[in-house]
Design an enzyme around this catalytic site. Structure first.
Site, short mmCIF file in Angstrom:
data_model
loop_
_atom_site.label_atom_id
_atom_site.label_comp_id
_atom_site.label_asym_id
_atom_site.label_seq_id
_atom_site.Cartn_x
_atom_site.Cartn_y
_atom_site.Cartn_z
N ARG A 173 25.14 4.66 -22.05
CA ARG A 173 26.50 5.18 -22.32
C ARG A 173 26.50 6.21 -23.44
NH1 ARG A 173 28.05 3.81 -17.51
NH2 ARG A 173 27.85 1.60 -17.10
N ASN A 215 20.99 -4.80 -23.71
CA ASN A 215 20.24 -5.09 -22.48
C ASN A 215 18.78 -4.85 -22.85
OD1 ASN A 215 22.66 -5.35 -21.05
ND2 ASN A 215 22.67 -3.18 -20.50
N GLU A 299 26.06 -10.01 -17.43
CA GLU A 299 25.60 -8.89 -16.60
C GLU A 299 24.09 -8.93 -16.34
OE1 GLU A 299 27.21 -5.44 -18.66
OE2 GLU A 299 29.14 -5.74 -17.69
N ASP A 378 36.82 -4.47 -21.22
CA ASP A 378 35.63 -3.70 -21.60
C ASP A 378 35.99 -2.30 -22.09
OD1 ASP A 378 33.03 -2.97 -21.89
OD2 ASP A 378 32.64 -2.62 -19.78
N GLU A 406 32.62 5.82 -23.48
CA GLU A 406 32.28 5.40 -22.12
C GLU A 406 33.46 5.54 -21.17
OE1 GLU A 406 30.70 1.43 -21.77
OE2 GLU A 406 30.68 1.51 -19.58
#
Ligand code: GCW
Length: 690
Positions: A173, A215, A299, A378, A406
């Site tokens: 992002r 992540n 996620e 989000d 984003e």
């Protein structure tokens, strides 16, 4: 304006206060205090051309020496200048054991005129550093008259920047080029540039940073091993003199992927031992690491649910490994089902964070800090504040914001975010008196466990750091508003524009553009808090039904008569997660704030809004207006052509032109969508395409 220097421009100012800038008397201090002296020297040179002489402060009578600027600590100046600092919090901060638990006195400073001298004193060395930056900011603002006495303490003890960078060089992002830290599967950075970055961040009070994505991909999993710890220690060393501590992103499944154990079950003794030993190793390289950040059960990231353990069980195993090192676990609350069936109306993603974490209030160890996104979804252009805030009583937590744009225009569209942050910060959670977010973050830490903010940052390798030069205002604004939530978006915009462009007509125009940008963006975006009408995956530009039949749980369910999800007691009862007073307001369409009315309600298009017009007409109107606003902003920017350097003017112009196209798509796709659904024309007969 030099686009690289951001708000720390080189510009000769008048020093009308006649400050004795040439001589600086510095108390002996540690690494950060030394950096503060260096920043004073650099800053004064940048703003006056003077290279100050640095002299030691002597105990006793300083009246015989030439007047100067004194840099030191409250304690030191108490002795030398008999300045008592009773008005400041006492040193109870010493009682804290956890490196991330700082009393708000920490980082505090005062700037004081005294007998022809100027004193800049910090509660601690960081306070001195912040005092120097505050002094330089004041000097750069170039105001006439005497230099004001200033006294500040940060409202938020934790002021965190999160990078979503990958070792490949890609920024998750990110809209400002490649990573500042990585390229081509290795650490690859310009040390001088990272030092400049640390300076920029410290100048607005940032004190923690994570440099890689939550992540955690294959190579990044190994950041907690010998293979990479040496590299990380070097980065930590660059940030250290600026009072910024590193946080490391780790994978919950590291005992398996890194440690080759058969399980990552937090109750398994070998997993517990593995985390302890691995954490000891990490701290042998970076003894002042602030801790770990973890995205678990979210996620696709692994987490404790896989072993039928709770989020607290998961967080605590890491926390216990961190205790001997005074480290903290930053545990994200972005836990929701991303495999939802759009056909199933019984699930509501908005409920997820509260449903998962509220029952665990009190089950987390003392060195766990929950990191909660500001809204239930989000980082949408407009969402209500998430109901965990104010409700959590026993668990330390921070609020997560997003500086990187984003969902707010990818740093192509101008979107000045302090505008929305001030709304969030002023939101009253309605749990008793003084329960606005800003009160909670400033509050007594025995009763309020909200300790600050983290934000996904908008920087990258682009020369101007942020892609859109004016998006520098968002980075600056984040630091300023979390330091002092009483500042409003307008003051911050003015400060940033004056510092970046120099006070004058160009700065006035830029301030005006910044302030108009968020309302304009919101108008041409998804209407009235409905959220998620963006292009899937990319998250730029409209796609009205892009997420409608997907698995992400973010539906608007528009049909020919109505739009939205009923989140009141007659629907998913999400409203019940709020304090009773707020629950009642949100559940009542007549009282619910209109900018989030479609988040809470399913409304017919003929619902009459406060301005007497229908919901549908309001959707049409805002979308026409939003586009017109961008057109006007573009023209206004053009008026600056002759007063700005080309490297500033041209790229921003090109972005405004792209923004106008984007706003046109939003306007026309949204309006056409609802016109096709309803067959009801715009009352004012403007062009809506078939
Ligand atoms: O906003 C979403 C982003 C993901 C991100 C995730 C998160 C790091 O689209 O890119 O992943 O949120 O916050 O974890």
């Amino acid at each position: 304006m030099n686009i690289y220097n951001c708000w720390l421009q080189e510009r000769i100012v008048k020093n009308t206060a006649g400050l004795p800038l040439e001589k600086v008397y510095a108390e002996k201090g540690g690494l950060i205090a030394k950096q503060a002296v260096e920043e004073y020297r650099r800053g004064v040179k940048r703003l006056t051309g003077i290279t100050p002489a640095v002299l030691p402060v002597k105990a006793g009578n300083n009246s015989k020496i030439a007047p100067g600027v004194f840099l030191g600590t409250y304690k030191g100046f108490e002795k030398i200048f008999q300045i008592t600092t009773n008005s400041f919090a006492d040193s109870s901060a010493d009682n804290f054991t956890d490196s991330s638990a700082v009393s708000s006195a920490e980082g505090g400073f005062y700037i004081k005129n005294k007998d022809g001298n100027l004193l800049i004193a910090g509660y601690d060395d960081c306070g001195l550093l912040y005092g120097v930056f505050r002094f330089l900011m004041q000097l750069a603002l170039d105001r006439d008259g005497p230099f004001p006495d200033i006294q500040e303490e940060p409202a938020s003890p934790l002021r965190i920047i999160n990078h979503w960078d990958s070792i490949t060089g890609l920024v998750g992002r990110g809209y400002a080029g490649r990573s500042l830290f990585f390229e081509n599967n290795r650490f690859d950075y310009n040390k001088e540039r990272i030092t400049d970055y640390a300076r920029l961040l410290a100048s607005v009070g940032i004190n923690r940073i994570s440099i890689s994505n939550v992540n955690v991909n294959n190579a990044e999993k190994l950041f907690i091993t010998k293979q990479y710890l040496g590299e990380l220690a070097k980065i930590a060393a660059i940030f250290r003199p600026f009072g910024i501590k590193l946080i490391l992103s780790v994978s919950f499944a590291a005992p398996m992927s890194v440690g080759k154990l058969p399980t990552a079950d937090p109750f398994n003794p070998s997993v517990i031992t593995w985390w302890k030993e691995q954490t000891d190793l990490v701290y042998s390289y970076i003894p002042d690491l602030a801790g770990f950040i973890v995205k678990a059960d979210s996620e696709g990231e692994p987490g404790p649910f896989q072993y039928n353990r709770t989020q607290a069980d998961g967080a605590n195993v890491l926390a216990r490994a961190l205790v001997p090192h005074n480290g903290t676990v930053f545990w994200r609350c972005f836990v929701y089902n991303c495999q939802q069936d759009w056909r199933d109306h019984s699930q509501d993603r908005a409920r997820a964070a509260y449903d998962h974490f509220m029952p665990l209030d009190g089950s987390f160890d003392d060195n766990v800090i929950l990191q909660i996104k500001f809204g239930p979804y989000d980082f949408q252009v407009r969402e209500p504040v998430a109901p965990l805030f104010g409700a959590l009583k026993k668990t330390r937590h921070i609020m997560e914001l997003q500086i990187t744009q984003e969902y707010t225009g990818h740093q192509i569209d101008l979107c000045y975010l302090p505008w929305i942050w001030q709304d969030i910060i002023k939101f009253d959670t309605a749990y008793g008196p003084d329960s606005r977010i800003m009160d909670l973050v400033c509050g007594n830490k025995d009763t309020s466990k909200l300790e600050g903010f983290a934000s996904v940052v908008n920087t990258g390798r682009d020369r101007n750091w942020t892609g859109h030069t004016l998006a520098q205002a968002n980075l600056f604004g984040y630091g300023r508003i979390i330091w002092n939530p009483a500042l409003n978006a307008e003051e911050i915009a003015r400060q940033w524009s004056d510092l970046s462009f120099g006070p004058g007509p160009a700065a006035d125009t830029v301030t005006d553009l910044l302030l108009r940008s968020y309302p304009a963006f919101e108008k041409y975006n998804a209407p009235f808090g409905i959220c998620f009408m963006v292009t899937p995956g990319l998250h730029y530009g409209p796609n009205i039904e892009g997420y409608e039949f997907d698995r992400w749980g973010t539906y608007h369910r528009a049909d020919a008569h109505a739009i939205g999800i009923d989140r009141t007691p007659s629907g998913t009862d999400y409203t019940d997660q709020y304090a009773p007073q707020n629950a009642a307001v949100f559940a009542d369409p007549a009282r619910c704030p209109e900018n989030v009315i479609l988040f809470f309600h399913r409304l017919r298009y003929d619902f009459i809004m406060k301005n007497g017009q229908t919901l549908l007409q309001n959707i049409y109107d805002t979308h026409f207006e939003g586009y017109d606003e961008v057109e006007a902003m573009l023209e206004k920017w053009k008026s600056l052509k002759s007063s700005l350097k080309e490297e500033v003017y041209k790229p921003v112009l090109a972005r405004f032109e792209r923004q106008l196209k984007n706003a046109r798509e939003w306007r026309d796709q949204v309006n056409t969508y609802f016109w096709r659904k309803t067959g009801i024309p715009d009352k004012r007969g403007r062009m809506i395409y078939d």
